[in-house]
Design a protein around this motif. Structure first.
Motif, mmCIF file in Angstrom:
data_model
loop_
_atom_site.group_PDB
_atom_site.id
_atom_site.type_symbol
_atom_site.label_atom_id
_atom_site.label_comp_id
_atom_site.label_asym_id
_atom_site.label_seq_id
_atom_site.Cartn_x
_atom_site.Cartn_y
_atom_site.Cartn_z
ATOM 1 N N GLY A 274 -1.646 12.958 -2.682
ATOM 2 C CA GLY A 274 -1.652 13.309 -1.255
ATOM 3 C C GLY A 274 -2.955 13.994 -0.866
ATOM 4 O O GLY A 274 -3.826 14.223 -1.697
ATOM 5 N N ARG A 275 -3.051 14.315 0.411
ATOM 6 C CA ARG A 275 -4.305 14.875 0.931
ATOM 7 C C ARG A 275 -4.552 16.281 0.382
ATOM 8 O O ARG A 275 -3.618 17.075 0.255
ATOM 9 N N VAL A 276 -5.802 16.557 0.116
ATOM 10 C CA VAL A 276 -6.164 17.904 -0.294
ATOM 11 C C VAL A 276 -6.880 18.637 0.843
ATOM 12 O O VAL A 276 -7.319 19.756 0.695
ATOM 13 N N GLY B 61 -10.752 12.708 0.241
ATOM 14 C CA GLY B 61 -9.820 13.660 0.845
ATOM 15 C C GLY B 61 -8.468 13.652 0.165
ATOM 16 O O GLY B 61 -7.583 14.425 0.522
ATOM 17 N N ASP B 62 -8.287 12.778 -0.832
ATOM 18 C CA ASP B 62 -7.012 12.702 -1.552
ATOM 19 C C ASP B 62 -7.118 13.338 -2.932
ATOM 20 O O ASP B 62 -8.162 13.260 -3.577
ATOM 21 N N GLY B 63 -6.009 13.922 -3.368
ATOM 22 C CA GLY B 63 -5.903 14.372 -4.742
ATOM 23 C C GLY B 63 -5.221 13.282 -5.551
ATOM 24 O O GLY B 63 -4.487 12.458 -4.998
ATOM 25 N N VAL C 278 3.385 -4.277 -5.017
ATOM 26 C CA VAL C 278 2.007 -3.793 -5.011
ATOM 27 C C VAL C 278 1.926 -2.538 -4.150
ATOM 28 O O VAL C 278 2.119 -2.583 -2.937
ATOM 29 N N ASP C 279 1.685 -1.418 -4.808
ATOM 30 C CA ASP C 279 1.517 -0.132 -4.120
ATOM 31 C C ASP C 279 0.020 0.014 -3.885
ATOM 32 O O ASP C 279 -0.747 0.259 -4.810
ATOM 33 N N THR C 280 -0.394 -0.187 -2.636
ATOM 34 C CA THR C 280 -1.816 -0.308 -2.325
ATOM 35 C C THR C 280 -2.363 0.973 -1.727
ATOM 36 O O THR C 280 -1.927 1.397 -0.662
ATOM 37 N N TRP C 281 -3.318 1.579 -2.389
ATOM 38 C CA TRP C 281 -3.942 2.791 -1.842
ATOM 39 C C TRP C 281 -5.267 2.456 -1.165
ATOM 40 O O TRP C 281 -6.115 1.772 -1.751
ATOM 41 N N TRP C 282 -5.411 2.907 0.053
ATOM 42 C CA TRP C 282 -6.687 2.763 0.766
ATOM 43 C C TRP C 282 -6.659 3.622 2.010
ATOM 44 O O TRP C 282 -5.712 4.392 2.215
ATOM 45 N N GLN C 283 -7.681 3.529 2.846
ATOM 46 C CA GLN C 283 -7.828 4.403 4.015
ATOM 47 C C GLN C 283 -8.510 3.649 5.150
ATOM 48 O O GLN C 283 -9.186 2.644 4.908
ATOM 49 N N THR C 284 -8.390 4.179 6.356
ATOM 50 C CA THR C 284 -9.108 3.608 7.495
ATOM 51 C C THR C 284 -10.586 3.431 7.134
ATOM 52 O O THR C 284 -11.207 2.407 7.437
ATOM 53 N N GLU C 285 -11.112 4.418 6.454
ATOM 54 C CA GLU C 285 -12.530 4.430 6.105
ATOM 55 C C GLU C 285 -12.912 3.343 5.106
ATOM 56 O O GLU C 285 -14.075 2.942 5.033
ATOM 57 N N HIS D 202 1.383 7.917 9.011
ATOM 58 C CA HIS D 202 0.335 8.047 10.021
ATOM 59 C C HIS D 202 -0.430 9.338 9.806
ATOM 60 O O HIS D 202 0.151 10.391 9.580
ATOM 61 N N ARG D 203 -1.714 9.249 9.927
ATOM 62 C CA ARG D 203 -2.560 10.416 9.704
ATOM 63 C C ARG D 203 -2.619 11.307 10.912
ATOM 64 O O ARG D 203 -2.784 10.846 12.035
ATOM 65 N N MET D 204 -2.509 12.596 10.674
ATOM 66 C CA MET D 204 -2.565 13.551 11.766
ATOM 67 C C MET D 204 -3.383 14.744 11.293
ATOM 68 O O MET D 204 -3.156 15.251 10.204
ATOM 69 N N VAL E 78 2.226 0.680 1.538
ATOM 70 C CA VAL E 78 0.964 1.292 1.973
ATOM 71 C C VAL E 78 1.190 2.495 2.874
ATOM 72 O O VAL E 78 2.199 2.572 3.569
ATOM 73 N N GLY E 79 0.249 3.408 2.872
ATOM 74 C CA GLY E 79 0.222 4.457 3.879
ATOM 75 C C GLY E 79 0.469 5.847 3.358
ATOM 76 O O GLY E 79 0.044 6.826 3.942
ATOM 77 N N GLU E 80 1.181 5.948 2.256
ATOM 78 C CA GLU E 80 1.511 7.254 1.687
ATOM 79 C C GLU E 80 2.035 6.991 0.279
ATOM 80 O O GLU E 80 2.359 5.849 -0.066
ATOM 81 N N PRO E 81 2.112 8.041 -0.516
ATOM 82 C CA PRO E 81 2.655 7.831 -1.861
ATOM 83 C C PRO E 81 4.093 7.318 -1.759
ATOM 84 O O PRO E 81 4.851 7.769 -0.904
ATOM 85 N N ILE E 82 4.449 6.352 -2.603
ATOM 86 C CA ILE E 82 5.842 5.900 -2.608
ATOM 87 C C ILE E 82 6.547 6.634 -3.753
ATOM 88 O O ILE E 82 6.112 6.569 -4.898
HETATM 89 C C1 WTA Z 1 -2.581 7.892 2.215
HETATM 90 C C2 WTA Z 1 -3.865 3.707 5.700
HETATM 91 C C3 WTA Z 1 -0.589 7.135 -1.650
HETATM 92 C C4 WTA Z 1 -3.742 8.632 1.570
HETATM 93 C C5 WTA Z 1 -4.228 2.431 4.937
HETATM 94 C C6 WTA Z 1 -4.935 8.171 2.368
HETATM 95 C C7 WTA Z 1 -1.629 6.555 0.323
HETATM 96 C C8 WTA Z 1 -4.346 8.015 3.752
HETATM 97 C C9 WTA Z 1 -1.445 5.179 0.031
HETATM 98 C C10 WTA Z 1 -5.091 7.016 4.587
HETATM 99 C C11 WTA Z 1 -0.759 4.832 -1.184
HETATM 100 C C12 WTA Z 1 -2.497 5.386 1.922
HETATM 101 N N1 WTA Z 1 -0.366 5.846 -1.984
HETATM 102 N N2 WTA Z 1 -1.201 7.519 -0.519
HETATM 103 N N3 WTA Z 1 -0.499 3.570 -1.531
HETATM 104 N N4 WTA Z 1 -1.992 4.491 1.051
HETATM 105 N N5 WTA Z 1 -2.269 6.639 1.504
HETATM 106 O O1 WTA Z 1 -6.413 6.037 7.109
HETATM 107 O O2 WTA Z 1 -3.542 10.014 1.724
HETATM 108 O O3 WTA Z 1 -4.058 5.682 7.968
HETATM 109 O O4 WTA Z 1 -6.015 9.069 2.344
HETATM 110 O O5 WTA Z 1 -5.023 4.358 6.079
HETATM 111 O O6 WTA Z 1 -3.003 7.594 3.537
HETATM 112 O O7 WTA Z 1 -4.424 6.772 5.807
HETATM 113 P P1 WTA Z 1 -4.993 5.724 6.840
#
Ligand code: WTA
Length: 648
Positions: free
Chosen positions: A513-515, A498-500, A409-416, A524-526, A385-389
């Motif tokens: 990644g982010r667009v 906010g992601d492409g 499991v490559d999990t994509w999600w966001q704080t939101e 970590h988001r910055m 989690v957290g960024e593209p692997i």
């Molecule tokens: C990125 C973390 C690719 C993405 C849970 C997203 C990911 C931002 C993935 C959110 C993933 C998170 N593959 N990118 N599996 N998981 N991201 O809010 O750009 O700290 O918009 O939440 O991390 O980061 P946040």
């Protein structure tokens, strides 16, 4: 290039909660009739007043309103603790593994109940009640979970600030939510090093003119010497002596806020993401069960910090709502050795392990030996989690860590989003290294082009989500308009992530990644704007522009272009000074990796900085700068290329 596809192994399917056919059937049901689907799954938690309404949501750009289970009442702490007492009171709820490998603790559900009630009473005695905001600035110790759950028990709203943030960042968050009480520790301990948490809290409060903070509760972690302000500060252990371990859970409306979590966006200061009670908990618990294929008795470990959303949903709320055993780790992957993760896996017989690609990449650098020294045979599911692997890290995780036996499991999600939105399910989904694969139940991803036109089939574009899911954020704390503007104004009736992303012929999603102007450093988001405003606050700096660039371990690094005031000299000493400045101002995670001093920045004639050009140069890819004819001073670009800092 042919893409590698990893089939669902028989063992994963046999054990899996759902197979592919079942996934498709449930997914179809969840999107064709969300009311019925979520009406059913909403019952996975206990309700003190059952809901009769399931979903009332609108993404209309200037009238965004998101409500789930709105006439129901419940309590998150009751669901994470009390309802398990009868069946699993003596089961371990939290395994705590300290920074020092000899330091650990096992806390049963019964013990958790007592601790959380005591904490709630300590808070109650200091005026905390339903709706109060409480700041947590804590290390990864069980008290962090106790304090979160104590707030939830009272209907108070916690706002956790990651322990790596500076006093300034802490101050702006205290102010942002007008917190009356701060919970901290004397010092944190990470990788053998002490973090002066209480001293930072003192600093932060001092910086606020009319500080709202009436109380600071201090957990003794290291026993280090700290200043205690009489009347305001109290050690938790002393306050706890005055209370009982009985405290009823306050029933709250489903839409009552559970927490605020500040996160970086493309503009301005971090915003307070608000998550509420009922929908959030249903979604966190359900994703935790299905995505990790959680079974009764499993030991589950998520290596995140509770200061991030992953820690909220997948260390504390999701697993505890499911009655799981969740492991909480105080330390870092490389202390005392870079085999620590795998040693902890063996020590506590971890079945499910969830971490970030940046950790995997940094451990890859240490080779296979530290991994292969350990057995890891308890492991079954590995999460990312957290960024593209990147596929190399994926393969290493799969082959070296998981011995080609564990599903990934490559999990994509966001704080939101509150919980996982795009992910494989171990028993159901064929894997493609680097792809987060398919949407979870109830989630409808939509791909759009820059103009907002919906794209079909195989495509590349911006990732949006159509329609709401229960875990979605409800508002930006104190600024609903910013919520609407940030997420719903770009594309009509869609939530913009906010992601492409790319969608392939099998309907799999590949997050690119982010667009926007958000960079992702070690997961970590910055916000680039935050780092820029910190840099220009330095007396020698006249202007700054910050972009991300590819970094082997961190995913993205921070590249800062800095224009100095007349007469200032840009040298290595000043580079060091600026890095130290940003570290102190925001926190170590915001430290620029590369600083380029430049006499000017590329701007359009109307004065807008052309970030596209800065990104290209930072990526060491200046052969394709595109159209530079609209620049006010084209010569600036030559100088930037000449003096670039990243020569990849
Ligand atoms: C990125 C973390 C690719 C993405 C849970 C997203 C990911 C931002 C993935 C959110 C993933 C998170 N593959 N990118 N599996 N998981 N991201 O809010 O750009 O700290 O918009 O939440 O991390 O980061 P946040």
């Amino acid at each position: 290039m042919t893409e590698r596809v990893v089939d669902v192994q028989d063992a994963w399917r046999e054990r899996g909660l759902v197979d592919d056919a079942k996934y498709r059937e449930m997914y179809e049901a969840s999107v064709s009739d969300p009311e019925t689907f979520w009406g059913e799954h909403g019952k996975r938690i206990d309700w003190m007043t059952p809901f009769t309404k399931v979903k009332d949501t609108s993404f209309a750009p200037d009238n965004v309103s998101i409500k789930w289970f709105e006439d129901g009442k419940t309590n998150v702490a009751h669901n994470c603790i009390d309802r398990h007492l009868e069946t699993r009171g003596d089961q371990v709820a939290i395994i705590w593994e300290g920074d020092d490998p000899n330091d650990d603790k096992h806390i049963t559900y019964k013990e958790l109940h007592g601790e959380v009630c005591r904490w709630a009473n300590v808070l109650k005695n200091r005026g905390v009640e339903k709706g109060s905001r409480v700041i947590l600035y804590l290390p990864m110790i069980p008290e962090a979970a106790y304090a979160m759950l104590a707030c939830a028990r009272l209907g108070a709203i916690h706002a956790i600030v990651f322990g790596g943030f500076s006093p300034d960042s802490l101050a702006s968050r205290i102010k942002g939510c007008e917190a009356k009480l701060v919970i901290t520790a004397d010092e944190g301990l990470r990788g053998g090093r002490k973090v002066p948490l209480k001293a930072n809290v003192d600093e932060a409060i001092k910086r606020l003119d009319d500080a709202s903070v009436d109380h600071v509760v201090v957990v003794r972690r290291t026993g280090g010497n700290v200043t205690m302000e009489a009347g305001r500060d109290v050690y938790y252990d002393e306050a706890a002596k005055e209370v009982t371990d009985d405290c009823p859970a306050v029933p709250v409306e489903a839409e009552h806020p559970l927490f605020i979590l500040y996160t970086s966006g493309s503009t301005g200061q971090p915003k307070g993401v608000v998550h509420t009670t009922g929908g959030y908990l249903v979604y966190a618990a359900m994703t935790h069960e299905y995505v990790f294929d959680y079974h009764e008795g499993d030991v589950y470990w998520c290596t995140a910090d509770v200061g991030w959303v992953t820690g909220h949903s997948y260390i504390v709320y999701g697993p505890l709502a499911n009655g799981a055993t969740t492991l909480m780790f105080e330390g870092i992957p490389t202390y005392p050795t870079n085999g620590r993760f795998w040693e902890v896996v063996d020590k506590h017989k971890v079945n499910i392990f969830y971490t970030a690609p940046t950790a995997i990449r940094s451990l890859m650098g240490g080779g296979e030996a530290p991994v292969k020294k350990t057995s890891r045979k308890s492991l079954r599911v590995l999460g990312s989690v957290g960024e593209p692997i990147n596929p190399e890290a994926w393969e290493w995780y799969y082959k070296v860590v998981g011995d080609e036996r564990c599903s990934i499991v490559d999990t994509w999600w966001q704080t939101e989003t509150g919980g996982i939105l795009i992910t494989p399910l171990p028993g159901a989904t064929k894997l493609k290294p680097g792809s987060a694969t398919r949407p979870f139940f109830g989630v409808q991803p939509v791909m759009v082009d820059a103009e907002g036109k919906e794209l079909d089939g195989k495509c590349e574009g911006n990732l949006c989500i159509k329609d709401s899911w229960p875990g979605q954020m409800r508002t930006v704390y104190g600024d609903h308009e910013r919520f609407e503007q940030t997420y719903f104004a770009t594309y009509k009736n869609l939530y913009f992530t906010g992601d492409g992303a790319r969608r392939d012929e099998d309907g799999y999603y590949w997050i690119t990644g982010r667009v926007d102007d958000v960079i992702n450093v070690s997961g970590h988001r910055m916000g680039t704007a935050e780092v820029e405003s910190s840099l220009v606050a330095h007396k020698k700096v006249s202007e700054a522009a910050v972009v991300g660039y590819p970094h082997n371990v961190k995913g993205q690094g921070i590249y800062a272009y800095v224009t100095l005031n007349e007469g200032e000299e840009g040298d290595d000493a000043l580079r060091k000074e600026l890095v130290a400045w940003v570290r102190k101002d925001i926190g170590p995670i915001a430290s620029p990796d590369l600083i380029q001093f430049s006499p000017g920045l590329p701007k359009t004639r109307s004065g807008k900085i052309m970030r596209r050009i800065l990104r290209k140069i930072a990526e060491d890819d200046f052969g394709s700068l595109g159209d530079t004819s609209t620049l006010a001073e084209p010569a600036v670009v030559e100088d930037l290329i000449e003096n670039r800092q990243n020569r990849a």
